[in-house]
Design an enzyme around this catalytic site. Structure first.
Site, mmCIF file in Angstrom:
data_model
loop_
_atom_site.group_PDB
_atom_site.id
_atom_site.type_symbol
_atom_site.label_atom_id
_atom_site.label_comp_id
_atom_site.label_asym_id
_atom_site.label_seq_id
_atom_site.Cartn_x
_atom_site.Cartn_y
_atom_site.Cartn_z
ATOM 1 N N GLY A 142 0.814 -1.209 0.000
ATOM 2 C CA GLY A 142 0.000 0.000 0.000
ATOM 3 C C GLY A 142 0.849 1.260 0.000
ATOM 4 N N HIS A 149 10.120 6.537 4.565
ATOM 5 C CA HIS A 149 9.317 7.371 5.470
ATOM 6 C C HIS A 149 8.546 6.500 6.441
ATOM 7 C CE1 HIS A 149 6.934 6.352 1.915
ATOM 8 N NE2 HIS A 149 5.848 6.455 2.654
ATOM 9 N N ASN A 248 -3.211 -0.139 3.635
ATOM 10 C CA ASN A 248 -1.837 -0.072 4.106
ATOM 11 C C ASN A 248 -1.793 -0.498 5.570
ATOM 12 O OD1 ASN A 248 -2.508 2.148 5.701
ATOM 13 N ND2 ASN A 248 -1.584 3.648 4.340
ATOM 14 N N SER A 249 -0.746 -0.109 6.273
ATOM 15 C CA SER A 249 -0.560 -0.557 7.662
ATOM 16 C C SER A 249 -1.762 -0.283 8.552
ATOM 17 C CB SER A 249 0.644 0.164 8.270
ATOM 18 O OG SER A 249 1.825 -0.232 7.644
HETATM 19 P P1 AMP Z 1 2.744 5.799 1.436
HETATM 20 O O1 AMP Z 1 1.565 5.992 0.513
HETATM 21 O O2 AMP Z 1 2.545 4.768 2.481
HETATM 22 O O3 AMP Z 1 4.024 5.614 0.683
HETATM 23 O O4 AMP Z 1 2.906 7.139 2.246
HETATM 24 C C1 AMP Z 1 3.275 8.339 1.635
HETATM 25 C C2 AMP Z 1 2.600 9.440 2.363
HETATM 26 O O5 AMP Z 1 3.183 10.672 1.974
HETATM 27 C C3 AMP Z 1 1.129 9.522 2.025
HETATM 28 O O6 AMP Z 1 0.380 9.567 3.218
HETATM 29 C C4 AMP Z 1 1.010 10.800 1.215
HETATM 30 O O7 AMP Z 1 -0.231 11.443 1.458
HETATM 31 C C5 AMP Z 1 2.163 11.616 1.718
HETATM 32 N N1 AMP Z 1 2.678 12.595 0.765
HETATM 33 C C6 AMP Z 1 2.626 12.542 -0.585
HETATM 34 N N2 AMP Z 1 3.229 13.638 -1.131
HETATM 35 C C7 AMP Z 1 3.653 14.396 -0.100
HETATM 36 C C8 AMP Z 1 4.331 15.656 0.010
HETATM 37 N N3 AMP Z 1 4.679 16.376 -1.063
HETATM 38 N N4 AMP Z 1 4.626 16.133 1.249
HETATM 39 C C9 AMP Z 1 4.260 15.420 2.336
HETATM 40 N N5 AMP Z 1 3.630 14.245 2.300
HETATM 41 C C10 AMP Z 1 3.313 13.732 1.107
#
Ligand code: AMP
Length: 299
Positions: A142, A149, A248-249
Site C-alpha cells: 500500500g 518514510h 496499508n498498515s
Molecule cells: P505511502 O503511501 O505509504 O508511501 O505514504 C506516503 C505518504 O506521503 C502519504 O500519506 C502521502 O499522502 C504523503 N505525501 C505525498 N506527497 C507528499 C508531500 N509532497 N509532502 C508530504 N507528504 C506527502
C-alpha cells in the site's frame, strides 16, 4: 514539537498547501475486535502509486522530500526530517523522512527505529494522546512513495487496537498472533524495551516471520509494520488492493479507508477478512510444529 505540528497544520490547510480531506467514521466490531471504517470520497484526488511512478523513472526524482516542502517541515534533525502529510485524511498526520534518499523497500535500520520510537514517545507525551507509527514496505504494502518514510497518526479516542489485547507468546523468541484476526500477523511485545539494539531485535522477530511467510508463498517481500510504545506488528502482504480499495498498515489494525459508498459497503461486508485476501491466512504455528500432551505447541 507537537505545538508546531498543530499550528503548521492549521496554517498549511488555510494556505492550501496541505489538502485535508473531511471524512465520516463508522466504528464497528469484527469478531470482537475494534475497527473503524472511514469514508473519504474526496480521496481520489491524491496521487497514487501509479501516478508517482509515472512522473519519473528514477525513484529518487519521484521523492516529494528532496527537498521537503518548507511549510510542511516541523523539525530538521541530522539524518531525518519531520514533515506533515500533504494529503491528510486525519488531523496532524506526520512523517519521519530520511534526509538522503533511502529505499522504502529496505528494512528499517536500528537508527531509523531509534528515531521513530523517540518521535512516537515525544508525540505521545507532548500531546497527551496515543499515537501509532507505521511503515509500508514493498510493492504490495500500500506504499506510494519509494523514499523511506515512517508515518505517525493519533489513534482515535477510545479505539483499542487489537494487539493491545493479544496474549504474549509463550516463548520470548517467538512473535504472538491474535486468534480473533483472520490474517497472518506477527506481534513482538516490547515490554518497556528502549535500547536501540533490543528494539532492532524485536523488529527482526516480527519481520523475520513476514519474510518467511512471503518466501513460503513465493511472493516478493511486502509487509506492513505498525508500532506503539507497547508492541510492534508485522503483516506480510501479497496484494496492495482489492476492489480498488488500497490497504496499508492502518488497515492491519482495523482502520480501513473507503473512497465511495460502494467501497464502504464492501469494507463493511468483509471487514478484517480483506486483509486475509491481501495477505495470508492466520496460521500461527510454522510447519513442523507438533501438539504435545498439555495442548502447548512444541517446535
Ligand atoms: P505511502 O503511501 O505509504 O508511501 O505514504 C506516503 C505518504 O506521503 C502519504 O500519506 C502521502 O499522502 C504523503 N505525501 C505525498 N506527497 C507528499 C508531500 N509532497 N509532502 C508530504 N507528504 C506527502
Amino acid at each position: 514539537m507537537y505545538g508546531a505540528i498543530e499550528s503548521r497544520f492549521a496554517e498549511a490547510v488555510k494556505s492550501g498547501n496541505l489538502i485535508f480531506t473531511q471524512t465520516t467514521q463508522i466504528p464497528a466490531k469484527y469478531n470482537g475486535v475494534d475497527v473503524i471504517y472511514t469514508l473519504a470520497p474526496a480521496l481520489a484526488k491524491k496521487p497514487g502509486k501509479a501516478e508517482v511512478e509515472k512522473n519519473s523513472s528514477d525513484p529518487a526524482q519521484a521523492s516529494p522530500w528532496l527537498p521537503p516542502q518548507e511549510d510542511l517541515v516541523i523539525e530538521k534533525q541530522d539524518k531525518y526530517t519531520v514533515v506533515l502529510n500533504k494529503f491528510a485524511v486525519a488531523k496532524y498526520h506526520f512523517l519521519l523522512v530520511t534526509n538522503e534518499f533511502e529505499k522504502q523497500t529496505k528494512p528499517l535500520s536500528p537508527g531509523d527505529l531509534r528515531a521513530a520510537f523517540d518521535l512516537l514517545k515525544k508525540a505521545n507525551s507532548e500531546s497527551g494522546k496515543r499515537h501509532v507509527g507505521f511503515y509500508n514496505s514493498g510493492t504490495n504494502s500500500g506504499a506510494s512513495i519509494p523514499h523511506r518514510h515512517v508515518q505517525f497518526l493519533t489513534l482515535p479516542d477510545s479505539f483499542v487496537p487489537f494487539p493491545d489485547q493479544t496474549p504474549h507468546a509463550r516463548k520470548a523468541n517467538m512473535p504472538a498472533s491474535d486468534t480473533r484476526v483472520p490474517f497472518a500477523h506477527f506481534i513482538a511485545h516490547l515490554d518497556n524495551t528502549d535500547d536501540e539494539e533490543l528494539l532492532a531485535d524485536k523488529y527482526m522477530l516480527a519481520l523475520s516471520r513476514a519474510i518467511t511467510t512471503c518466501a513460503r508463498h513465493q511472493v516478493p517481500l511486502s509487509y506492513n509494520l505498525v508500532f506503539t510504545e507497547q508492541w510492534m506488528m508485522a503483516t506480510p502482504r501479497c496484494q496492495d488492493k482489492v476492489n480498488d480499495i488500497s490497504i496499508n498498515s492502518l488497515g492491519t489494525i482495523g482502520l480501513i479507508l473507503a473512497k465511495s459508498d460502494e467501497q464502504l459497503k464492501y469494507v463493511e461486508k468483509h471487514g478484517l477478512g480483506l486483509l486475509e485476501e491481501l495477505g495470508f491466512a492466520n496460521v500461527p504455528e510454522p510447519e513442523g510444529a507438533t501438539e504435545i500432551d498439555d495442548g502447548y505447541i512444541k517446535y
